[in-house]
Design a protein around this motif. Structure first.
Motif, short mmCIF file in Angstrom:
data_model
loop_
_atom_site.label_atom_id
_atom_site.label_comp_id
_atom_site.label_asym_id
_atom_site.label_seq_id
_atom_site.Cartn_x
_atom_site.Cartn_y
_atom_site.Cartn_z
N HIS A 311 0.67 -1.02 -0.04
CA HIS A 311 -0.09 0.07 0.08
C HIS A 311 0.79 1.16 0.08
O HIS A 311 1.64 1.37 0.62
N HIS A 312 0.51 2.29 -0.86
CA HIS A 312 1.47 3.34 -1.05
C HIS A 312 0.57 4.37 -1.54
O HIS A 312 -0.68 4.39 -1.73
N ARG A 313 1.16 5.55 -2.26
CA ARG A 313 0.30 6.62 -2.68
C ARG A 313 -0.45 6.03 -3.96
O ARG A 313 -1.58 6.70 -4.21
N GLY A 314 -0.13 5.08 -4.54
CA GLY A 314 -0.83 4.52 -5.86
C GLY A 314 -1.69 3.46 -5.58
O GLY A 314 -2.36 3.16 -6.56
N ASN A 315 -1.64 2.63 -4.33
CA ASN A 315 -2.45 1.89 -3.99
C ASN A 315 -2.76 2.10 -2.48
O ASN A 315 -2.25 1.46 -1.58
N ARG A 316 -3.84 2.77 -2.21
CA ARG A 316 -4.04 3.39 -0.87
C ARG A 316 -4.82 2.29 0.20
O ARG A 316 -5.45 1.25 -0.82
N LEU A 317 -4.62 2.49 1.24
CA LEU A 317 -5.49 1.51 2.29
C LEU A 317 -6.94 1.67 1.96
O LEU A 317 -7.36 2.80 1.60
N PRO A 318 -7.92 0.75 2.19
CA PRO A 318 -9.05 0.77 1.87
C PRO A 318 -9.80 1.42 3.02
O PRO A 318 -11.20 1.60 2.97
#
Length: 691
Positions: A311-318
């Motif tokens: 998880h990072h800026r391109g795959n955020r936490l839900p």
């Protein structure tokens, strides 16, 4: 700058830092200033080698620039985010145990040094400098580029989040929820903890809960026993009520902490509080279903890669709500990874005590975020009005510097509900850095606080005076035996209870006895260290407890400390347990989790050690009925205000503090100084250069 000839190891500063010319800390053939500062113990061999490699990439041959680069490499190893070239000669420490006169070292002139570094091809100069250099110079602050980027990113992400407002909030529902979940003291019945509140201001738990609903960034700060996790459970209930009022699904909540032990303790505290809240059974069930994880697991730790997560800026936490406990232990790098992974519209709630010891890695993030709000509420007018409308409290807060928004969601809880007035008064004096008040508090409540003014490495020194209620026997080692009688009695009483319960197979009683007493040391080795005093406690127990025998790796009554996370077993670094008898010639290791006893065969436990004594760092987040805190001598570099405060606040009912008056005064007046710019960027405050 002219390169200097390398001097023999140990010739700098009048001491002999490296008596062994083959010591691994020596960088052989290190040139000029690098050799001088390595020989003095300021730089490690690794610092020197990295600086030389950077010099070859530059290319850079200037002696002073290479020294600055090595100091920038050294900084994060000691917890600093940058090195201040204008002040480092006065703040530097050494990695050796012998006295070294650091002022005798050939420090470059600060002005010419900064100018030379600014002109180096290795260095990006200023905030707007190029992004392709390994070093960044801002004023006299020199960063490794990675830490510069992380610091600026955390400041930007938190600043942007603080400026925003949360989604639509139903104020009527919020007011009703706060009134129900945080009853006023006059409506709470004869609750001595509430009636003993020492301040006449607003109920800050109410303010913190309202801020968490109204703001996307909230910090719930405060010392042990001030109700931080109690407030968290009620925040989650209030947010659940807001979702229901809006016709939205219940918020997806992530509870997290930097260590497995802290995460487990957070979810246990939330579940315990949720069980008694005045909420619907459906809402209670949702709160009881929440789980917690470490930050690494939440972000998606990838084996073999410590710097990149799923998880990072391109795959955020839900998640809609992310609650981080024990934030004081979160490093700058961890915070950078977290804040970029949280969705912009999600709520981020940081919980912790900014007065405790900071992360072992670079940064003092929670202290920098709280900044000047540690001493008073600093909120903009619109934030004050929102809190007043939601809570019915009169919010007396100052306008923040330069109109900064970060303080709008920061509330420091002050009312202590856990330990008595003696320990609370002592902790407050230490927190304020008042050495005279600390000495007075050490003698003000003898039923709670016992001070044994003894230098453990030199018990017969003239500086030692007998503690109250003891009779000196002429000095020497005998004086140590007399004045440590209270420590020995507490250790033996707890050890006896653990041993008896363990031999009878009573796991619950053994674990309860384990929480009665803990001895804390600043160091791991030496006369003030864990190894020395663990052996001493075992000797006391062998002499006083019938049947006690600390033989072999496993024995009945052995107290255990888990030193690595084991997700298969559900045990985490910092968990404690006991070896108990489980039938004829069979042993089992028992731990407690959420009120239940977990049993494991000792053969399944690979990362455990005996825990008669533990370091203050390891004790963070734990509390014990009685604590014996053993302070090192005043020259110890880790004897700080934060270490003393952390040790004191581990005690619930009784504190035994062993240390000379010089050691106490030194600790109180020596706050941890971590070079960091995060406070400046968040608060537009230049006083936060060294935190």
């Amino acid at each position: 700058m002219t390169a200097l000839v390398t001097t023999p190891a140990g010739s700098v500063g009048g001491g002999a830092p490296f008596a062994d010319p083959c010591d691994a800390r020596l960088a052989l053939r290190a040139p000029g200033l690098l050799g001088e500062f390595n020989a003095a113990g300021v730089l490690s061999a690794a610092d020197v080698h990295v600086a030389l490699r950077l010099g070859r990439f530059g290319p850079e041959t200037d002696d002073g620039v290479l020294l600055a680069a090595a100091l920038a490499v050294r900084g994060p190893r000691l917890g600093h985010v940058h090195v201040d070239l204008a002040a480092v000669r006065h703040t530097a420490t050494v990695d050796v145990d012998v006295p070294v006169d650091l002022q005798a070292l050939p420090w470059p002139d600060p002005d010419s040094w900064v100018a030379a570094v600014a002109g180096s091809p290795l260095v990006a100069h200023g905030v707007e400098g190029p992004d392709d250099r390994p070093l960044r110079l801002v004023g006299s602050w020199l960063y490794l580029d990675r830490y510069w980027r992380e610091e600026r990113q955390v400041a930007a992400d938190l600043g942007l989040r603080a400026e925003q407002a949360a989604g639509p909030v139903d104020l009527d529902v919020l007011r009703a929820g706060i009134g129900r979940l945080f009853p006023a003291a006059t409506d709470a019945g004869p609750d001595p903890e509430r009636l003993a509140a020492t301040d006449d201001g607003p109920d800050r738990q109410r303010l913190a809960a309202a801020a968490a609903v109204l703001r996307p960034l909230t910090v719930v700060a405060g010392g042990p026993g001030t109700g931080k996790t109690t407030t968290v459970a009620r925040i989650l209930a209030l947010l659940d009520e807001q979702a229901e009022a809006a016709g939205a699904p219940p918020p997806l909540v992530a509870l997290t902490a930097p260590t497995g032990k802290a995460a487990a303790r957070l979810v246990e505290a939330v579940h315990e509080e949720a069980a008694g809240l005045d909420i619907t059974e459906e809402r209670r069930s949702r709160l009881l279903a929440t789980q917690a994880s470490t930050l690494h697991r939440l972000l998606g730790w990838q084996p073999g890669n410590r710097s990149r997560f799923r998880h990072h800026r391109g795959n955020r936490l839900p998640h809609d709500v992310v609650v981080v406990d024990e934030t004081s232990m979160v490093s700058l790098s961890q915070m950078a990874k977290l804040v970029e992974a949280v969705r912009p519209e999600a709520r981020l709630v940081l919980v912790g005590d900014p007065q405790q010891l900071a992360s072992v890695e670079a940064g003092a993030v929670l202290g920098d975020i709280v900044g000047p709000a540690a001493d008073r509420l600093l909120m903009r007018a619109e934030a004050r009005a929102g809190l007043a409308a939601a809570t019915g409290e009169s919010v007396d807060a100052d306008e923040p510097p330069a109109g900064t928004a970060v303080g709008d969601g920061i509330v420091v809880l002050e009312r202590v509900h856990r330990f008595g007035v003696g320990i609370a008064a002592l902790a407050d004096a230490v927190r304020r850095g008042d050495a005279d008040a600390t000495i007075a508090a050490l003698s003000g409540h003898p039923d709670e606080v016992t001070w044994i003014p003894l230098d453990l490495a030199n018990p017969g020194s003239a500086a030692v005076r007998p503690a109250a209620g003891t009779t000196p026997d002429g000095g020497g080692a005998g004086s140590a035996r007399v004045t440590l009688a209270a420590v020995r009695a507490a250790a033996v009483a707890a050890g006896t209870a653990i041993s008896e319960a363990s031999r009878s197979g009573d796991a619950r009683a053994a674990l309860d006895a384990l929480g009665q007493f803990r001895m804390l040391c600043a160091h791991r080795r030496g006369p003030y260290g864990v190894a020395t005093w663990s052996a001493q406690v075992e000797a006391w127990l062998a002499a006083a407890v019938p049947g006690f025998a600390a033989t072999g790796s496993w024995y009945v009554g052995r107290p255990l400390l888990v030193t690595e996370n084991d997700y298969t077993l559900g045990l985490y670094n910092g968990d404690t347990g006991v070896v108990v008898a489980a039938g004829a010639e069979r042993l089992t290791a028992v731990f407690e989790r959420r009120g239940e006893i977990l049993e494991f065969s000792p053969a399944r436990l690979s990362a455990v050690e005996t825990v008669h004594v533990m370091t203050v760092h390891k004790s963070q987040g734990s509390q014990f009925d009685t604590v014996a805190a053993l302070l090192p001598d005043p020259d110890s570099p880790i004897l700080t205000r934060e270490l003393l405060y952390t040790a004191i606040t581990r005690a619930r009912r009784r504190l035994l503090l062993v240390g000379s008056e010089d050691a106490v005064r030194t600790a109180v007046t020596r706050p941890v100084a971590r070079s960091s710019g995060l406070r400046r960027w968040l608060w537009h405050d230049s006083s936060g250069a060294d935190r």
